[in-house]
Design a protein around this motif. Structure first.
Motif, PDB file in Angstrom:
ATOM      1  N   ASN A 136       0.768  -1.186   0.032  1.00  0.00           N
ATOM      2  CA  ASN A 136      -0.039   0.106  -0.010  1.00  0.00           C
ATOM      3  C   ASN A 136       0.838   1.488   0.002  1.00  0.00           C
ATOM      4  O   ASN A 136       1.821   1.496   0.946  1.00  0.00           O
ATOM      5  CB  ASN A 136      -0.816  -0.035   1.147  1.00  0.00           C
ATOM      6  N   ARG A 137       0.603   2.067  -0.943  1.00  0.00           N
ATOM      7  CA  ARG A 137       1.343   3.358  -1.038  1.00  0.00           C
ATOM      8  C   ARG A 137       0.731   4.613  -0.911  1.00  0.00           C
ATOM      9  O   ARG A 137       1.067   5.713  -0.587  1.00  0.00           O
ATOM     10  CB  ARG A 137       2.275   3.266  -2.368  1.00  0.00           C
ATOM     11  N   GLY A 142      -9.377   6.633   3.404  1.00  0.00           N
ATOM     12  CA  GLY A 142      -9.406   6.820   2.104  1.00  0.00           C
ATOM     13  C   GLY A 142      -9.338   8.366   1.701  1.00  0.00           C
ATOM     14  O   GLY A 142      -8.927   8.879   0.647  1.00  0.00           O
ATOM     15  N   ASN A 143      -9.570   9.469   2.501  1.00  0.00           N
ATOM     16  CA  ASN A 143      -9.494  10.716   2.416  1.00  0.00           C
ATOM     17  C   ASN A 143      -8.047  11.276   2.893  1.00  0.00           C
ATOM     18  O   ASN A 143      -8.094  12.504   2.681  1.00  0.00           O
ATOM     19  CB  ASN A 143     -10.582  11.446   2.869  1.00  0.00           C
ATOM     20  N   LEU A 144      -7.254  10.228   3.166  1.00  0.00           N
ATOM     21  CA  LEU A 144      -5.971  10.744   3.572  1.00  0.00           C
ATOM     22  C   LEU A 144      -5.322  11.134   2.595  1.00  0.00           C
ATOM     23  O   LEU A 144      -5.107  10.622   1.450  1.00  0.00           O
ATOM     24  CB  LEU A 144      -5.213   9.586   3.925  1.00  0.00           C
ATOM     25  N   LYS A 145      -4.466  12.510   2.568  1.00  0.00           N
ATOM     26  CA  LYS A 145      -3.773  12.949   1.495  1.00  0.00           C
ATOM     27  C   LYS A 145      -2.356  12.532   1.720  1.00  0.00           C
ATOM     28  O   LYS A 145      -1.716  12.828   2.673  1.00  0.00           O
ATOM     29  CB  LYS A 145      -3.763  14.656   1.543  1.00  0.00           C
ATOM     30  N   ASN A 155       3.509  17.925   7.870  1.00  0.00           N
ATOM     31  CA  ASN A 155       2.434  16.555   7.966  1.00  0.00           C
ATOM     32  C   ASN A 155       3.400  15.408   7.614  1.00  0.00           C
ATOM     33  O   ASN A 155       3.749  15.484   6.354  1.00  0.00           O
ATOM     34  CB  ASN A 155       1.130  16.991   6.998  1.00  0.00           C
ATOM     35  N   PRO A 156       3.314  14.569   8.075  1.00  0.00           N
ATOM     36  CA  PRO A 156       4.439  13.109   7.677  1.00  0.00           C
ATOM     37  C   PRO A 156       3.545  12.609   6.526  1.00  0.00           C
ATOM     38  O   PRO A 156       4.478  12.195   5.701  1.00  0.00           O
ATOM     39  CB  PRO A 156       4.154  12.347   8.984  1.00  0.00           C
ATOM     40  N   HIS A 157       2.363  12.726   6.198  1.00  0.00           N
ATOM     41  CA  HIS A 157       1.754  12.043   5.143  1.00  0.00           C
ATOM     42  C   HIS A 157       2.055  12.997   3.828  1.00  0.00           C
ATOM     43  O   HIS A 157       1.977  12.477   2.690  1.00  0.00           O
ATOM     44  CB  HIS A 157       0.449  11.726   5.234  1.00  0.00           C
TER      45      HIS A 157
END
Lengths: 322, 412, 233
Positions: free
Chosen positions: C115-116, C126-129, C206-208
């Motif tokens: 998963n990337r 799912g709504n994670l940027k 933001n780490p993501h």
């Protein structure tokens, strides 16, 4: 009027009274002259009547105050207490005015990472609040230029941008006093009201400056600001921690400039603009300390100074990442 | 001779006595004279009132900003210093070349110099944010940044020039008043000093600007020579006008020689001035770049700002037309051409040195922002007041001169 | 009655006048004196006082610099509170949002190391940027214990120590950070006088999606000449 009938030039020196004006032929003319002079003087007094408010605002002590470098410690204490009392009287708040001396052996340097700065302007806001700037014009010692990538020509810059930052094709360059080693403003001042201190900070004696603005013309970095009017600050927004040569409330008609927050930095604290920077673009420290942050930047980054060709030798540096 | 008579009648007239007498004499005149004095006084008072308001409310009432931090006052100051220095163009022919006719009218040039110096000093004083601290500028009681600050130099040389000229004019008039022959030892050395000094006041004033590395528009070695050249136009042109006015109002008629000499000087000086202006513009525009930014703004406008363009083209037209008129043979005769040429060149140089030189030095700013400047009403009032006061002073001085000289003619 | 009053008045007036004259004389004299005589004295004063402060400062300095008694304040780094908690979207009886530890769900799910992107996450997040290079979720998240992080060599790392994780890839930034050239800070530049607090990587990034977000300038000098506001240069 039959002035022309009167012989204007009676041979002089015939009677030689005490006041030669009385020697003049027509007493009527003399009387008219005296009346004219009196009227003129009265009109002059009326014309300059706005000046009568000055003695109320400027005490004899303030008027006769000597240059900062000629004041004894006692003098200074007396002056600080007087200024504190004046603020108390005008704004109803307690402030502390002190005068931290330069830390021996320290020479301050400042650097800005232009890869990080995104032009958000928090530094300007912090400067405004910390330094008791005039709120009417939201004064600040810092101006941030938005510059197109691919150019270092400030002619292409813009300070009045008002959109989300950073723009992809722009970079941002804050400019404030460069605390030059060879400051043109100090040479320019006709009354030595501004000088460079041992830690490299160029300060202004707000009580000695005559407001000629020659230093403002001499500065190549637009670092100086003039108090075009009495600064206005709401009482609850005044920063009560005030340095005599730095952020105390300035009088109208005098020059001011960035002083690296000397009331903070000479106490070992970081400048307000650095603390406020959300991008961490600002680096501050002691140039004489080989282990300091600022020296790490000078050794490990490729730095430049503004308008190096002018020979002002700034202690303020700019660099980019990688 | 009259001298012996006056001496014997009143051998102990002191200098203050003479000044008091002079004040009385200088304020005598016809109805037109009083109207003239009344108007000048009124304008001076309007200026004084505007200045007092500026001091009380702060310089916010001017059009100046942190970007354009000098304006009309300093522009006017620069011109007035030139006017004062230009007076020397009568002194040099009179004393260095022993021009007999010029010798008779040289005192007019010195009177103009005195009035102009007072005007330039006033122009600086009204530009101060804290005139109450003026004493900081004085040696001993204040603290002067000498020799580093060019402004300190300027204060010294301006006051020195004022004192030298006051001494020369005062001494010569006093001697004539007493009917004695002036002792050359008491004034000739000062006259020669004043020649050097006149050049120094305008050179130092130019150094005030051209020494600033951060202002490329001013930072040129040509500035001091340009200032001198234009001063040697505006000064003599002003003096020619003054002599004309004197001829009309007092009948104090100068011989035709001096005016012709002055016009020859103007022809040369104006040509040199225009050549230097042209070479300055060539350097700026041919090379281009940041150094030309101010000139670009001044002559053609920049980034949609054109505030100074009408000013400078007015100056260029005035200067060119004035120069052509001066070169016409008719300029050597008394007549309209000469007067028109003088007026045009004075106006042209006032703009060229002031609104066309001081203001564009600040535009664009050192951060290359373009902030325009328009003098506020207060600034115009104060400047008008200074000019009116200068004319007031000049009128009194000339009146006194005419009186003393005429008195000599009558008795002699 | 009247006469003494008048005398008193003139006296007072005279006194006032003499006071004024006296003041003027004093002022001139004081100005002169201060200019000539006390200038020298003032300089001596200033010098001696400067010397004395210099001495005490120097003493302090030597004391500070002697290795045995060197007193340096700490540089502390702000730390995250611990493992993040996921907002479930539910509220409890008091109306407070219900959050859950990562392990609440992930203990029953098999970790998927491929998963990337947010699209890969078909159930939750799912709504994670996500915009952080080409790394996979489990490059940083610990598949064996979702309440912790994982270093590149597989070692477990607490969320509070996240900077160690970042530094694995962002060496130059970490190096600059260590020397105060990356990351905001508050407090003292001179650690002999007080402590310094530095931001953590995740305070600003933001780490993501670590790119620093765009901002809207909130403060502009209201230069007089800008009224009406100047649009462009």
């Amino acid at each position: 009027m039959n002035n022309d009938d009167v012989p204007a030039d009676k041979p002089r020196g015939t009677s030689g009274p005490l006041l030669p004006i009385l020697n003049q032929p027509s007493t009527r003319r003399t009387a008219l002259k005296v009346a004219g002079a009196a009227l003129g003087l009265a009109a002059f007094g009326q014309a300059i009547s706005p000046l009568w408010s000055i003695p109320e605002n400027i005490s004899v002590d303030e008027f006769l105050q000597r240059h900062y470098k000629e004041l004894s410690d006692d003098d200074k204490q007396r002056i600080f207490r007087r200024l504190e009392a004046e603020t108390k009287q005008e704004l109803g708040i307690e402030v502390t005015i002190f005068d931290p001396p330069p830390i021996p052996g320290v020479r301050f340097g400042y650097a800005i990472n232009l890869s990080k700065c995104n032009g958000n302007g928090k530094c300007m806001e912090a400067c405004n609040k910390e330094n008791n700037h005039h709120r009417g014009v939201d004064q600040s010692y810092i101006r941030v230029l938005e510059m197109p990538k691919g150019s270092m020509d400030m002619e292409q810059g813009n300070t009045t941008y008002d959109h989300a930052v950073p723009q992809d094709d722009k970079f941002y360059m804050p400019v404030q006093c460069q605390q030059c080693e060879n400051p043109p403003c100090v040479s320019a001042c006709p009354v030595e009201a501004t000088w460079r201190e041992d830690d490299g900070i160029v300060v202004v004696d707000y009580n000695w400056c005559i407001g000629c603005r020659y230093c403002e013309a001499a500065c190549p970095y637009h670092a100086r600001r003039f108090n075009w009017e009495e600064p206005e600050i709401p009482a609850d927004e005044v920063n009560p921690n005030q340095g005599y040569l730095s952020n105390r409330i300035r009088p109208q008609g005098t020059m001011e400039k960035c002083h690296f927050c000397l009331h903070r930095t000479r106490e070992g604290r970081l400048p307000a603009c650095l603390e406020a920077c959300p991008t961490g673009a600002r680096v501050f420290g002691d140039l004489n300390d080989p282990e300091s942050d600022i020296n790490w930047v000078l050794k490990n980054k490729r730095v430049f100074v503004l308008k190096e060709e002018l020979g002002t030798r700034p202690n303020f540096f700019y660099f980019f990442d990688s | 001779m009259s001298s012996t008579r006056t001496d014997s009648v009143n051998p102990t007239r002191s200098y203050p006595h003479f000044l008091w007498w002079g004040l009385g004499e200088a304020t005598n005149g016809g109805i037109l004279f009083y109207v003239w004095m009344f108007v000048l006084t009124a304008i001076s008072l309007v200026g004084a009132n505007a200045w007092a308001n500026q001091v009380a409310q702060g310089m916010i009432v001017t059009g100046m900003t942190d970007h354009v931090s000098w304006g009309l006052y300093i522009a006017n100051f620069t011109f007035c210093v030139g006017l004062a220095a230009g007076g020397v163009m009568m002194v040099i022919p009179a004393y260095l070349y022993d021009d007999e006719e010029m010798h008779k009218v040289v005192i007019i040039g010195e009177a103009v110099a005195i009035a102009a110096i007072v005007m330039s000093t006033l122009s600086v004083v009204v530009d101060l944010g804290r005139p109450d601290r003026f004493w900081h500028l004085l040696p001993i009681i204040g603290r002067v940044n000498w020799p580093m600050s060019m402004l300190t130099w300027d204060v010294i040389v301006l006051n020195g020039y004022l004192l030298i000229n006051l001494h020369i004019v005062g001494y010569l008039l006093y001697m004539r008043f007493l009917g004695r022959k002036p002792n050359p030892a008491w004034y000739v050395p000062f006259v020669f000093l004043s020649i050097i000094w006149a050049i120094s006041i305008h050179t130092v004033t130019a150094f005030l600007y051209c020494g600033l590395g951060g202002r490329p528009f001013w930072n040129t070695a040509l500035l001091a020579p340009r200032f001198l050249a234009s001063a040697f136009v505006s000064g003599p042109a002003f003096i020619i006008l003054v002599m004309r006015v004197l001829r009309i109002t007092t009948g104090y008629s100068a011989p035709p020689g001096p005016a012709r000499t002055l016009i020859q000087i103007i022809r040369v000086a104006m040509t040199i001035n225009l050549i230097m202006l042209a070479s300055e513009l060539f350097t700026l525009f041919y090379a281009g770049g940041a150094h030309a930014a101010s000139a670009q703004y001044l002559f053609f406008g920049s980034h949609g700002h054109h505030g100074l363009v009408p000013w400078i083209w007015t100056a260029i037209v005035c200067n060119l037309v004035g120069t052509v008129l001066f070169f016409m043979p008719a300029a050597l005769e008394r007549g309209g051409i000469r007067i028109a040429a003088c007026v045009l060149c004075i106006v042209g140089i006032w703009i060229e040195k002031g609104m066309g030189l001081i203001i564009p030095g600040f535009i664009p700013s050192t951060l290359h922002e373009i902030v325009e400047y328009t003098p506020s009403l207060v600034e115009w009032k104060v400047t008008a007041g200074i000019w009116a006061f200068g004319f007031l002073l000049l009128t009194v001085l000339l009146k006194l001169i005419a009186k003393v000289f005429a008195g000599d003619h009558v008795t002699g | 009655m009247r006469v003494p009053g008048e005398i008193a008045m003139t006296r007072r007036r005279r006194r006032r006048r003499s006071v004024v004259v006296g003041l003027l004389v004093c002022a001139t004299a004081a100005g002169w004196y201060a200019g000539s005589a006390s200038r020298g004295a003032g300089q001596v004063d200033a010098q001696s006082s400067k010397q004395s402060t210099a001495n005490t400062r120097d003493v302090q300095r030597t004391v500070e610099n002697s290795p045995s008694s060197m007193r340096r304040f700490a540089v502390s780094i702000r730390k995250p509170e611990g493992p993040p908690r996921v907002i479930t979207g539910l509220t409890d009886l008091h109306g407070n949002p219900v959050t859950a530890a990562c392990s609440t769900c992930h203990s029953t799910r098999k970790p998927n190391s491929t998963n990337r992107t947010a699209q890969d996450l078909n159930e939750f997040h799912g709504n994670l940027k996500i915009s952080h290079g080409a790394i996979s979720c489990l490059s940083c998240h610990n598949g064996e214990d979702y309440d912790a992080l994982k270093l590149a060599d597989g070692r477990r790392l607490e969320f509070t120590e996240v900077m160690t994780l970042c530094a694995q890839c962002h060496g130059p930034q970490m190096k600059a950070y260590e020397h105060g050239a990356h990351g905001g800070m508050t407090g003292h530049w001179d650690l002999s006088r007080g402590p310094q607090v530095k931001n953590n990587c995740v305070d600003c990034h933001n780490p993501h999606a670590p790119q620093f977000p765009k901002m809207q300038p909130t403060f502009k000098p209201k230069d007089r000449f800008l009224e009406p506001p100047r649009t462009a240069h």
